[in-house]
Motif scaffolding. Structure first.
Motif, PDB file in Angstrom:
ATOM      1  N   VAL A 193      58.545  -3.957 -60.630  1.00  0.00           N
ATOM      2  CA  VAL A 193      58.033  -2.891 -61.502  1.00  0.00           C
ATOM      3  C   VAL A 193      58.209  -1.532 -60.837  1.00  0.00           C
ATOM      4  O   VAL A 193      58.610  -0.547 -61.477  1.00  0.00           O
ATOM      5  CB  VAL A 193      56.544  -3.137 -61.834  1.00  0.00           C
ATOM      6  CG1 VAL A 193      55.955  -1.954 -62.602  1.00  0.00           C
ATOM      7  CG2 VAL A 193      56.385  -4.425 -62.636  1.00  0.00           C
ATOM      8  N   LEU A 194      57.934  -1.460 -59.546  1.00  0.00           N
ATOM      9  CA  LEU A 194      58.080  -0.215 -58.793  1.00  0.00           C
ATOM     10  C   LEU A 194      59.522   0.272 -58.802  1.00  0.00           C
ATOM     11  O   LEU A 194      59.793   1.467 -59.018  1.00  0.00           O
ATOM     12  CB  LEU A 194      57.599  -0.430 -57.349  1.00  0.00           C
ATOM     13  CG  LEU A 194      57.763   0.734 -56.375  1.00  0.00           C
ATOM     14  CD1 LEU A 194      56.910   1.926 -56.807  1.00  0.00           C
ATOM     15  CD2 LEU A 194      57.393   0.301 -54.965  1.00  0.00           C
ATOM     16  N   LEU A 195      60.471  -0.645 -58.597  1.00  0.00           N
ATOM     17  CA  LEU A 195      61.881  -0.261 -58.569  1.00  0.00           C
ATOM     18  C   LEU A 195      62.378   0.163 -59.950  1.00  0.00           C
ATOM     19  O   LEU A 195      63.163   1.114 -60.065  1.00  0.00           O
ATOM     20  CB  LEU A 195      62.727  -1.421 -58.044  1.00  0.00           C
ATOM     21  CG  LEU A 195      62.510  -1.801 -56.574  1.00  0.00           C
ATOM     22  CD1 LEU A 195      63.439  -2.938 -56.180  1.00  0.00           C
ATOM     23  CD2 LEU A 195      62.727  -0.602 -55.667  1.00  0.00           C
ATOM     24  N   VAL A 196      61.916  -0.505 -61.001  1.00  0.00           N
ATOM     25  CA  VAL A 196      62.300  -0.122 -62.366  1.00  0.00           C
ATOM     26  C   VAL A 196      61.792   1.283 -62.674  1.00  0.00           C
ATOM     27  O   VAL A 196      62.510   2.115 -63.253  1.00  0.00           O
ATOM     28  CB  VAL A 196      61.760  -1.143 -63.387  1.00  0.00           C
ATOM     29  CG1 VAL A 196      61.904  -0.601 -64.810  1.00  0.00           C
ATOM     30  CG2 VAL A 196      62.479  -2.473 -63.253  1.00  0.00           C
ATOM     31  N   TRP A 197      60.561   1.557 -62.293  1.00  0.00           N
ATOM     32  CA  TRP A 197      60.001   2.909 -62.489  1.00  0.00           C
ATOM     33  C   TRP A 197      60.801   3.949 -61.713  1.00  0.00           C
ATOM     34  O   TRP A 197      61.129   5.023 -62.243  1.00  0.00           O
ATOM     35  CB  TRP A 197      58.541   2.922 -62.046  1.00  0.00           C
ATOM     36  CG  TRP A 197      57.914   4.283 -62.040  1.00  0.00           C
ATOM     37  CD1 TRP A 197      57.652   5.074 -63.127  1.00  0.00           C
ATOM     38  CD2 TRP A 197      57.459   5.024 -60.895  1.00  0.00           C
ATOM     39  NE1 TRP A 197      57.053   6.264 -62.730  1.00  0.00           N
ATOM     40  CE2 TRP A 197      56.934   6.248 -61.368  1.00  0.00           C
ATOM     41  CE3 TRP A 197      57.445   4.750 -59.525  1.00  0.00           C
ATOM     42  CZ2 TRP A 197      56.402   7.210 -60.506  1.00  0.00           C
ATOM     43  CZ3 TRP A 197      56.912   5.704 -58.671  1.00  0.00           C
ATOM     44  CH2 TRP A 197      56.402   6.915 -59.164  1.00  0.00           C
ATOM     45  N   TYR A 224      65.125   0.606 -45.241  1.00  0.00           N
ATOM     46  CA  TYR A 224      66.502   1.030 -45.483  1.00  0.00           C
ATOM     47  C   TYR A 224      67.253   0.054 -46.379  1.00  0.00           C
ATOM     48  O   TYR A 224      68.195   0.450 -47.078  1.00  0.00           O
ATOM     49  CB  TYR A 224      67.214   1.245 -44.150  1.00  0.00           C
ATOM     50  CG  TYR A 224      66.741   2.509 -43.485  1.00  0.00           C
ATOM     51  CD1 TYR A 224      67.178   3.756 -43.936  1.00  0.00           C
ATOM     52  CD2 TYR A 224      65.800   2.474 -42.460  1.00  0.00           C
ATOM     53  CE1 TYR A 224      66.712   4.923 -43.371  1.00  0.00           C
ATOM     54  CE2 TYR A 224      65.336   3.642 -41.880  1.00  0.00           C
ATOM     55  CZ  TYR A 224      65.787   4.870 -42.336  1.00  0.00           C
ATOM     56  OH  TYR A 224      65.315   6.028 -41.785  1.00  0.00           O
ATOM     57  N   LEU A 225      66.840  -1.204 -46.391  1.00  0.00           N
ATOM     58  CA  LEU A 225      67.411  -2.147 -47.353  1.00  0.00           C
ATOM     59  C   LEU A 225      67.031  -1.729 -48.768  1.00  0.00           C
ATOM     60  O   LEU A 225      67.874  -1.717 -49.681  1.00  0.00           O
ATOM     61  CB  LEU A 225      66.911  -3.562 -47.062  1.00  0.00           C
ATOM     62  CG  LEU A 225      67.371  -4.646 -48.054  1.00  0.00           C
ATOM     63  CD1 LEU A 225      68.885  -4.747 -48.062  1.00  0.00           C
ATOM     64  CD2 LEU A 225      66.743  -5.990 -47.704  1.00  0.00           C
ATOM     65  N   LEU A 226      65.773  -1.359 -48.957  1.00  0.00           N
ATOM     66  CA  LEU A 226      65.330  -0.874 -50.262  1.00  0.00           C
ATOM     67  C   LEU A 226      66.080   0.390 -50.655  1.00  0.00           C
ATOM     68  O   LEU A 226      66.487   0.556 -51.811  1.00  0.00           O
ATOM     69  CB  LEU A 226      63.821  -0.590 -50.232  1.00  0.00           C
ATOM     70  CG  LEU A 226      62.877  -1.779 -50.382  1.00  0.00           C
ATOM     71  CD1 LEU A 226      61.435  -1.337 -50.148  1.00  0.00           C
ATOM     72  CD2 LEU A 226      63.015  -2.426 -51.754  1.00  0.00           C
ATOM     73  N   LEU A 227      66.254   1.296 -49.703  1.00  0.00           N
ATOM     74  CA  LEU A 227      66.964   2.545 -49.980  1.00  0.00           C
ATOM     75  C   LEU A 227      68.400   2.272 -50.408  1.00  0.00           C
ATOM     76  O   LEU A 227      68.904   2.899 -51.351  1.00  0.00           O
ATOM     77  CB  LEU A 227      66.935   3.443 -48.746  1.00  0.00           C
ATOM     78  CG  LEU A 227      67.600   4.816 -48.895  1.00  0.00           C
ATOM     79  CD1 LEU A 227      66.894   5.638 -49.973  1.00  0.00           C
ATOM     80  CD2 LEU A 227      67.588   5.566 -47.566  1.00  0.00           C
ATOM     81  N   CYS A 228      69.052   1.324 -49.739  1.00  0.00           N
ATOM     82  CA  CYS A 228      70.421   0.971 -50.113  1.00  0.00           C
ATOM     83  C   CYS A 228      70.482   0.382 -51.521  1.00  0.00           C
ATOM     84  O   CYS A 228      71.375   0.717 -52.310  1.00  0.00           O
ATOM     85  CB  CYS A 228      70.997  -0.027 -49.109  1.00  0.00           C
ATOM     86  SG  CYS A 228      71.352   0.674 -47.491  1.00  0.00           S
ATOM     87  N   VAL A 229      69.524  -0.488 -51.849  1.00  0.00           N
ATOM     88  CA  VAL A 229      69.484  -1.106 -53.176  1.00  0.00           C
ATOM     89  C   VAL A 229      69.308  -0.034 -54.251  1.00  0.00           C
ATOM     90  O   VAL A 229      70.026  -0.025 -55.262  1.00  0.00           O
ATOM     91  CB  VAL A 229      68.342  -2.143 -53.257  1.00  0.00           C
ATOM     92  CG1 VAL A 229      68.128  -2.586 -54.703  1.00  0.00           C
ATOM     93  CG2 VAL A 229      68.654  -3.343 -52.369  1.00  0.00           C
ATOM     94  N   ILE A 230      68.365   0.871 -54.037  1.00  0.00           N
ATOM     95  CA  ILE A 230      68.107   1.926 -55.019  1.00  0.00           C
ATOM     96  C   ILE A 230      69.313   2.840 -55.167  1.00  0.00           C
ATOM     97  O   ILE A 230      69.698   3.217 -56.281  1.00  0.00           O
ATOM     98  CB  ILE A 230      66.864   2.737 -54.605  1.00  0.00           C
ATOM     99  CG1 ILE A 230      65.617   1.855 -54.630  1.00  0.00           C
ATOM    100  CG2 ILE A 230      66.664   3.932 -55.529  1.00  0.00           C
ATOM    101  CD1 ILE A 230      64.399   2.510 -54.018  1.00  0.00           C
ATOM    102  N   THR A 231      69.927   3.199 -54.045  1.00  0.00           N
ATOM    103  CA  THR A 231      71.084   4.095 -54.085  1.00  0.00           C
ATOM    104  C   THR A 231      72.254   3.453 -54.811  1.00  0.00           C
ATOM    105  O   THR A 231      72.922   4.091 -55.640  1.00  0.00           O
ATOM    106  CB  THR A 231      71.506   4.488 -52.659  1.00  0.00           C
ATOM    107  OG1 THR A 231      70.399   5.090 -51.977  1.00  0.00           O
ATOM    108  CG2 THR A 231      72.656   5.483 -52.692  1.00  0.00           C
ATOM    109  N   VAL A 232      72.517   2.173 -54.517  1.00  0.00           N
ATOM    110  CA  VAL A 232      73.629   1.470 -55.163  1.00  0.00           C
ATOM    111  C   VAL A 232      73.386   1.343 -56.669  1.00  0.00           C
ATOM    112  O   VAL A 232      74.290   1.591 -57.481  1.00  0.00           O
ATOM    113  CB  VAL A 232      73.824   0.078 -54.532  1.00  0.00           C
ATOM    114  CG1 VAL A 232      74.790  -0.764 -55.372  1.00  0.00           C
ATOM    115  CG2 VAL A 232      74.346   0.218 -53.107  1.00  0.00           C
TER     116      VAL A 232
END
Length: 258
Positions: free
Chosen positions: A195-199, A15-23
C-alpha cells in the motif's frame, strides 16, 4: 544525543526499495510520458490525481506522516531509545530534504512543464519569462488557459508557481517509502508495504499528470533522498532521559528568569 552507528546492514533494504521505486517510476514514465495536458480528462482520473498529489503537501502531509508512523509502530515492541532514534531520523531527513529542495530549485531554475504549454498558446514569449512575473501576473496568465485544460490541472498550476527541479512531493513520499518501508520489511508486513509503495508511485505520477513536473524532476528527487539516507544516521544514543527533560524545560526556565 550522540551518533552510535553511521550506517548498518539494513541500509541495503533502504536502497533496494529505492531501486524498486526508481525502476517502476522510470517504466511508468516510458509508457505514459509525455502527458497530454490539454483537454478535459475523465473526472475520476482528475479527482484521483488531484487528491493523490494533495496527500503529499501541507497539513495533509503532516497527517500522513503521523498515520504511517502510528501504523508502523502498531504492535512493534520497540524500546524508548529505538523510538526516539526513529523520530530523530525522520525529523532530520524531512528537515534537511526541505532545505536542500529549496536551494536546488533556486540554483537550477528549471521551468515547470505548464510554462511550455502557455508558450505554445502565445501567452508567454518563452517559458523562463514566467518567472519574471509577479504572483498576480502569473495567476492572470494561467487563467487564460482555463478553456484549454482541466480545472484539476489549473488548480495545481496555481499552487506551484516556483521552479520544478527537484519534485518536493516526490522527495516527501520517497522518504516515507524508504523510512516506513524498511520498518514494514523488518516487521514482515508486506501488505502495508505494498500500500505504501502504491501511494508513493501514485503521488509521483500525479505530478507528471498534473503538468507540474517532468520525469527528471522525479529522478532527481529519488537521487537526493538516496544521498540523504547515506549520510543521515539511523541510530542515536540517548545517554540520559533526564537530559532531554531538562532541554524541554529550558525555554520555560529562561522565561522565568527574564
Amino acid at each position: 544525543m550522540k551518533f552510535v552507528h553511521w550506517r548498518e546492514s539494513r541500509d541495503k533494504l533502504v536502497y533496494l526499495l529505492l531501486c524498486v521505486i526508481t525502476v517502476m517510476t522510470t517504466i511508468a514514465c516510458f509508457f505514459f510520458w509525455p502527458v497530454n495536458l490539454l483537454g478535459h480528462p475523465n473526472p475520476v482520473m482528475g479527482f484521483t490525481m488531484h487528491y493523490l498529489s494533495y496527500s503529499a503537501q501541507g497539513w495533509v502531509a503532516v497527517c500522513m506522516v503521523g498515520a504511517w508512523l502510528l501504523w508502523s509502530l502498531k504492535g512493534a515492541s520497540y524500546s524508548l531509545q529505538r523510538c526516539l532514534s526513529l523520530f530523530a531520523q525522520l525529523f532530520i531527513l524531512l528537515l534537511i530534504a526541505n532545505i536542500l529542495k529549496l536551494g536546488i530549485k533556486d540554483f537550477t531554475e528549471v521551468s515547470r512543464p505548464y510554462t511550455t504549454i502557455m508558450t505554445q498558446h502565445l501567452l508567454l514569449p518563452e517559458p523562463t519569462h514566467f518567472y519574471k512575473l509577479g504572483v498576480e501576473q502569473k495567476l492572470d496568465v494561467m487563467s487564460n488557459m482555463k478553456n484549454y485544460i482541466s480545472h484539476w490541472r489549473l488548480d495545481a498550476w496555481k499552487q506551484h508557481l516556483d521552479y520544478a527541479f527537484p519534485s518536493g512531493h516526490t522527495i516527501f513520499v520517497a522518504i516515507c517509502a524508504l523510512f516506513f518501508g524498511s520498518l514494514f520489511i523488518e516487521q514482515k508486513r508486506y501488505v502495508s508495504l505494498s500500500v505504501l509503495l502504491v501511494w508513493t508511485l501514485g503521488v509521483a505520477y500525479s505530478r507528471l499528470w498534473l503538468g507540474v513536473h517532468r520525469p527528471m524532476d522525479l529522478i532527481g528527487a529519488f537521487a537526493l533522498v538516496g544521498g540523504l539516507y547515506w549520510f543521515v544516521p539511523r541510530h542515536y544514543a540517548i545517554t540520559q532521559i533526564k537530559t532531554i527533560a531538562k532541554i524541554k524545560r529550558f525555554p520555560l526556565n529562561n522565561r522565568e528568569r527574564s
